[in-house]
Design a protein around this motif. Structure first.
Motif, PDB file in Angstrom:
ATOM      1  N   MET A  51       0.855  -1.176   0.000  1.00 15.30           N
ATOM      2  CA  MET A  51       0.000   0.000   0.000  1.00 15.30           C
ATOM      3  C   MET A  51       0.897   1.233   0.000  1.00 15.30           C
ATOM      4  N   ASP A  52       0.623   2.138  -0.919  1.00 14.81           N
ATOM      5  CA  ASP A  52       1.359   3.401  -0.987  1.00 14.81           C
ATOM      6  C   ASP A  52       0.427   4.542  -0.593  1.00 14.81           C
ATOM      7  N   PHE A  53       0.906   5.396   0.296  1.00 15.57           N
ATOM      8  CA  PHE A  53       0.155   6.582   0.698  1.00 15.57           C
ATOM      9  C   PHE A  53       0.823   7.789   0.050  1.00 15.57           C
ATOM     10  N   LEU A  54       0.089   8.456  -0.826  1.00 14.70           N
ATOM     11  CA  LEU A  54       0.628   9.554  -1.617  1.00 14.70           C
ATOM     12  C   LEU A  54      -0.273  10.775  -1.499  1.00 14.70           C
ATOM     13  N   THR A  55       0.198  11.886  -2.032  1.00 13.33           N
ATOM     14  CA  THR A  55      -0.564  13.129  -1.994  1.00 13.33           C
ATOM     15  C   THR A  55      -0.662  13.722  -3.390  1.00 13.33           C
ATOM     16  N   ASN A  56      -1.876  14.047  -3.788  1.00 14.09           N
ATOM     17  CA  ASN A  56      -2.153  14.754  -5.049  1.00 14.09           C
ATOM     18  C   ASN A  56      -1.604  14.076  -6.296  1.00 14.09           C
ATOM     19  N   THR A  57      -1.709  12.756  -6.370  1.00 20.02           N
ATOM     20  CA  THR A  57      -1.249  12.062  -7.578  1.00 20.02           C
ATOM     21  C   THR A  57      -2.420  11.583  -8.441  1.00 20.02           C
ATOM     22  N   SER A  58      -3.618  11.568  -7.893  1.00 17.11           N
ATOM     23  CA  SER A  58      -4.766  11.042  -8.634  1.00 17.11           C
ATOM     24  C   SER A  58      -5.260  12.047  -9.672  1.00 17.11           C
ATOM     25  N   SER A  59      -5.806  11.509 -10.743  1.00 13.16           N
ATOM     26  CA  SER A  59      -6.460  12.338 -11.768  1.00 13.16           C
ATOM     27  C   SER A  59      -7.939  12.460 -11.398  1.00 13.16           C
ATOM     28  N   ALA A  60      -8.636  13.360 -12.064  1.00 10.75           N
ATOM     29  CA  ALA A  60     -10.088  13.470 -11.861  1.00 10.75           C
ATOM     30  C   ALA A  60     -10.771  12.147 -12.214  1.00 10.75           C
ATOM     31  N   SER A  61     -10.254  11.467 -13.228  1.00  5.24           N
ATOM     32  CA  SER A  61     -10.809  10.177 -13.630  1.00  5.24           C
ATOM     33  C   SER A  61     -10.599   9.117 -12.543  1.00  5.24           C
ATOM     34  N   ASP A  62      -9.401   9.102 -11.923  1.00  5.94           N
ATOM     35  CA  ASP A  62      -9.136   8.175 -10.815  1.00  5.94           C
ATOM     36  C   ASP A  62     -10.113   8.420  -9.672  1.00  5.94           C
ATOM     37  N   ILE A  63     -10.309   9.691  -9.348  1.00  5.96           N
ATOM     38  CA  ILE A  63     -11.209  10.064  -8.252  1.00  5.96           C
ATOM     39  C   ILE A  63     -12.637   9.651  -8.588  1.00  5.96           C
ATOM     40  N   GLN A  64     -13.055   9.904  -9.809  1.00  5.73           N
ATOM     41  CA  GLN A  64     -14.412   9.541 -10.222  1.00  5.73           C
ATOM     42  C   GLN A  64     -14.629   8.036 -10.115  1.00  5.73           C
ATOM     43  N   LYS A  65     -13.696   7.237 -10.622  1.00  5.62           N
ATOM     44  CA  LYS A  65     -13.818   5.771 -10.539  1.00  5.62           C
ATOM     45  C   LYS A  65     -13.901   5.314  -9.086  1.00  5.62           C
ATOM     46  N   HIS A  66     -13.061   5.917  -8.248  1.00  3.30           N
ATOM     47  CA  HIS A  66     -13.051   5.565  -6.829  1.00  3.30           C
ATOM     48  C   HIS A  66     -14.402   5.888  -6.178  1.00  3.30           C
ATOM     49  N   LEU A  67     -14.902   7.104  -6.392  1.00  5.23           N
ATOM     50  CA  LEU A  67     -16.168   7.512  -5.778  1.00  5.23           C
ATOM     51  C   LEU A  67     -17.340   6.682  -6.288  1.00  5.23           C
TER      52      LEU A  67
END
Length: 143
Positions: A1-17
């Motif tokens: 598991m990697d904990f990162l900051t501000n690497t996701s795209s809007a598309s990544d966020i949308q898929k996750h949500l």
């Protein structure tokens, strides 16, 4: 598991949500357009992320007003990854982040009936600030 900051795209966020939608106490799609919300998060929020390979499994999104407060707009973990301490790491990383440390408070809104979330936030010393018929506003004093 990697904990990162501000690497996701809007598309990544949308898929996750979208993958988390059924797990929200009241489905997110009933309250908002997830595509637009994802774009807003990507462009205006600090995103604290948990990644498994190329999958965004956890997301804490917080809007920062460095002089006064930071507002948590989203905390979510994919259903199959819940119960593994990911939320704890996301919240801890958020509180320790330098941009958040410049704020006086972290504020969030939670449904009064979401006892699991309320108890989680209390573990980090969030306190009830005010409430209405359906929601609590909770805050954590920083510094």
């Amino acid at each position: 598991m990697d904990f990162l900051t501000n690497t996701s795209s809007a598309s990544d966020i949308q898929k996750h949500l979208e993958a988390c939608d059924k797990n929200f106490l009241h489905e997110l799609t009933r309250k908002t357009n997830i595509e637009l919300y994802s774009f807003k998060i990507k462009n205006f929020a600090l995103c604290i992320e948990a990644w498994n390979s190329e999958q965004l499994v956890g997301l804490l999104a917080i809007y920062c007003n460095k002089l006064e407060y930071a507002f948590i707009t989203n905390m979510s973990v994919l259903p199959e990854w819940q119960g593994k301490g990911i939320s704890f790491h996301l919240m801890n990383n958020c509180i320790q982040h330098k941009n958040i440390q410049e704020s006086k408070l972290i504020i969030l809104q939670v449904k009064k009936t979401n006892f699991k979330a309320i108890n989680f936030y209390k573990k980090f010393n969030f306190e009830k600030e005010k409430e209405d018929n359906t929601h609590l506003i909770m805050r954590l004093k920083l510094g």
